[in-house]
Motif scaffolding. Structure first.
Motif, PDB file in Angstrom:
ATOM      1  N   UNK A 133       0.830  -1.207   0.000  1.00 11.75           N
ATOM      2  CA  UNK A 133       0.000   0.000   0.000  1.00 11.75           C
ATOM      3  C   UNK A 133       0.867   1.262   0.000  1.00 11.75           C
ATOM      4  N   UNK A 134       1.898   1.277   0.848  1.00 16.84           N
ATOM      5  CA  UNK A 134       2.776   2.444   0.933  1.00 16.84           C
ATOM      6  C   UNK A 134       3.554   2.654  -0.362  1.00 16.84           C
ATOM      7  N   UNK A 135       3.944   1.554  -1.001  1.00 21.49           N
ATOM      8  CA  UNK A 135       4.634   1.670  -2.290  1.00 21.49           C
ATOM      9  C   UNK A 135       3.709   2.296  -3.332  1.00 21.49           C
ATOM     10  N   UNK A 136       2.436   1.933  -3.279  1.00 22.16           N
ATOM     11  CA  UNK A 136       1.461   2.545  -4.181  1.00 22.16           C
ATOM     12  C   UNK A 136       1.355   4.045  -3.958  1.00 22.16           C
ATOM     13  N   UNK A 137       1.385   4.461  -2.699  1.00 17.22           N
ATOM     14  CA  UNK A 137       1.333   5.893  -2.393  1.00 17.22           C
ATOM     15  C   UNK A 137       2.559   6.606  -2.965  1.00 17.22           C
ATOM     16  N   UNK A 138       3.724   5.965  -2.827  1.00 20.57           N
ATOM     17  CA  UNK A 138       4.953   6.562  -3.364  1.00 20.57           C
ATOM     18  C   UNK A 138       4.852   6.708  -4.884  1.00 20.57           C
ATOM     19  N   UNK A 139       4.383   5.659  -5.554  1.00 19.19           N
ATOM     20  CA  UNK A 139       4.247   5.714  -7.015  1.00 19.19           C
ATOM     21  C   UNK A 139       3.242   6.797  -7.413  1.00 19.19           C
ATOM     22  N   UNK A 140       2.119   6.860  -6.700  1.00 15.41           N
ATOM     23  CA  UNK A 140       1.111   7.870  -7.012  1.00 15.41           C
ATOM     24  C   UNK A 140       1.593   9.286  -6.781  1.00 15.41           C
ATOM     25  N   UNK A 141       2.538   9.448  -5.859  1.00 18.76           N
ATOM     26  CA  UNK A 141       3.031  10.793  -5.553  1.00 18.76           C
ATOM     27  C   UNK A 141       3.880  11.367  -6.680  1.00 18.76           C
ATOM     28  N   UNK A 142       4.344  10.504  -7.588  1.00 18.43           N
ATOM     29  CA  UNK A 142       5.145  10.990  -8.717  1.00 18.43           C
ATOM     30  C   UNK A 142       4.331  11.965  -9.561  1.00 18.43           C
ATOM     31  N   UNK A 143       3.020  11.751  -9.595  1.00 17.16           N
ATOM     32  CA  UNK A 143       2.143  12.646 -10.362  1.00 17.16           C
ATOM     33  C   UNK A 143       2.286  14.093  -9.895  1.00 17.16           C
ATOM     34  N   UNK A 144       2.363  14.273  -8.564  1.00 18.62           N
ATOM     35  CA  UNK A 144       2.461  15.631  -8.018  1.00 18.62           C
ATOM     36  C   UNK A 144       3.795  16.282  -8.354  1.00 18.62           C
ATOM     37  N   UNK A 145       4.777  15.465  -8.722  1.00 18.09           N
ATOM     38  CA  UNK A 145       6.112  16.002  -8.969  1.00 18.09           C
ATOM     39  C   UNK A 145       6.470  16.032 -10.451  1.00 18.09           C
ATOM     40  N   UNK A 146       5.478  15.823 -11.322  1.00 19.88           N
ATOM     41  CA  UNK A 146       5.745  15.940 -12.750  1.00 19.88           C
ATOM     42  C   UNK A 146       6.251  17.357 -13.027  1.00 19.88           C
ATOM     43  N   UNK A 147       7.420  17.493 -13.649  1.00 20.93           N
ATOM     44  CA  UNK A 147       8.040  18.827 -13.772  1.00 20.93           C
ATOM     45  C   UNK A 147       7.213  19.845 -14.546  1.00 20.93           C
ATOM     46  N   UNK A 148       6.565  19.397 -15.619  1.00 18.36           N
ATOM     47  CA  UNK A 148       5.870  20.352 -16.489  1.00 18.36           C
ATOM     48  C   UNK A 148       4.375  20.339 -16.168  1.00 18.36           C
ATOM     49  N   UNK A 149       4.027  21.065 -15.118  1.00 20.46           N
ATOM     50  CA  UNK A 149       2.634  21.124 -14.696  1.00 20.46           C
ATOM     51  C   UNK A 149       2.347  22.487 -14.086  1.00 20.46           C
ATOM     52  N   UNK A 150       1.078  22.826 -14.081  1.00 23.54           N
ATOM     53  CA  UNK A 150       0.616  24.055 -13.448  1.00 23.54           C
ATOM     54  C   UNK A 150      -0.602  23.694 -12.620  1.00 23.54           C
ATOM     55  N   UNK A 151      -0.412  23.654 -11.304  1.00 17.48           N
ATOM     56  CA  UNK A 151      -1.427  23.151 -10.383  1.00 17.48           C
ATOM     57  C   UNK A 151      -1.792  21.723 -10.786  1.00 17.48           C
TER      58      UNK A 151
END
Length: 303
Positions: free
Chosen positions: A227-245
């Motif tokens: 479960x925690x590994x899934x959270x880590x993988x999902x958190x990559x979305x928030x750190x996508x470099x080319x994003x605005x909000x």
């Protein structure tokens, strides 16, 4: 050398905590010290207080895994005070390469994480749920209101619980619930009453929640790690470099809207992060020390 390893890993956690949206718990998890950290925090209990009150210093120090905690906290503080200015500058003027760097750190650590779990269909399902939880957290919209005093205590407890969860940032949770600005204002104005309430909430939150997580990892290790590994993988979305909000762009689309994409610098930053993470994951070999177990004995956590 073991102490130096803990300090360096603490510095990695501190660097992550400086960046809004990045969790130091993520770095602790992927660097293999997460379970030991939870066990050490859980060791701060009635038994520890009794040992301290009786002057049994050695037993008290062992109970709370003092050397490990001191080195880790020292590394975190050293990193925060030494890197805060640099990271703040990067967040303002070069955010894309910075986010690329943190993406590289996390993605480079995923293969070893996947090897920790003996995968089965239910665990894959929990892994997927973890991804969805992280994604949904990243899509939440911040609220704004005037908080009551008691809310600072609750905010401290919630934020610290989020902070020790991999993939979830305590500062981001504060932002979502509308408490980030009031807490920052209290820090700037040195409002002792509010800061005391917030800190008290942090203490209560971390001591209680760490015990719960520690129990989960002891009794349902692979399920919890999946479960925690899934959270880590999902958190990559928030750190996508080319994003605005919450809007994701390609590098070209980002450049079209914002004027530049820093693609080359981001690629270099990403590659550098991969090497940094590989070095962190192999600190024992690099420094010539032996790996120490992340888990402490169950007896050390019992009251």
């Amino acid at each position: 050398m073991q102490y130096l390893q803990w300090i360096i890993k603490g510095m990695a956690m501190g660097a992550a905590d400086v960046v809004p949206g990045v969790s130091g718990g993520t770095l602790a998890f992927i660097l293999g010290i997460y379970e030991r950290l939870l066990a050490a925090i859980s060791g701060i209990n009635l038994t520890a207080l009794r040992l301290f009150s009786r002057g049994q210093w050695r037993a008290f120090w062992q109970q709370i895994d003092g050397s490990f905690l001191c080195c880790l906290v020292g590394g975190i503080l050293l990193s925060i005070f030494s890197l805060a200015t640099l990271i703040s500058w990067l967040l303002e003027y070069r955010p894309v390469p910075l986010w690329a760097f943190f993406n590289g750190l996390i993605l480079a650590a995923l293969p070893p994480l996947f090897k920790v779990v003996k995968w089965s269909l239910p665990r894959v399902g929990l892994f997927g749920i973890g991804i969805l939880v992280a994604l949904s957290m990243g899509l939440l919209t911040p609220v704004s209101f005037t908080p009551e005093l008691w809310m600072f205590f609750v905010a401290g407890a919630v934020a610290i619980c989020a902070m020790i969860l991999p993939g979830i940032s305590g500062s981001f949770i504060l932002l979502i619930v509308g408490m980030y600005a009031p807490v920052i204002l209290a820090v700037k104005e040195l409002d002792i009453a509010i800061l005391f309430l917030f800190a008290s909430g942090c203490v209560v939150g971390i001591l209680s929640f760490s015990r719960f997580l520690n129990w989960l990892l002891k009794h349902y290790h692979d399920v919890s790690v999946a479960f925690l590994t899934g959270i880590v993988v999902g958190s990559v979305y928030k750190m996508w470099p080319w994003r605005d909000e919450n809007v994701i762009y390609t590098p070209a689309g980002f450049a079209e809207k914002f004027g530049q994409h820093d693609l080359m610098l981001s690629v270099i930053s990403f590659i550098a992060a991969v090497f940094v993470m590989l070095a962190l994951l192999n600190l024992e070999k690099i420094l010539g020390g032996s790996a120490s177990p992340d888990k402490r004995t169950a007896a050390s956590n019992k009251e």
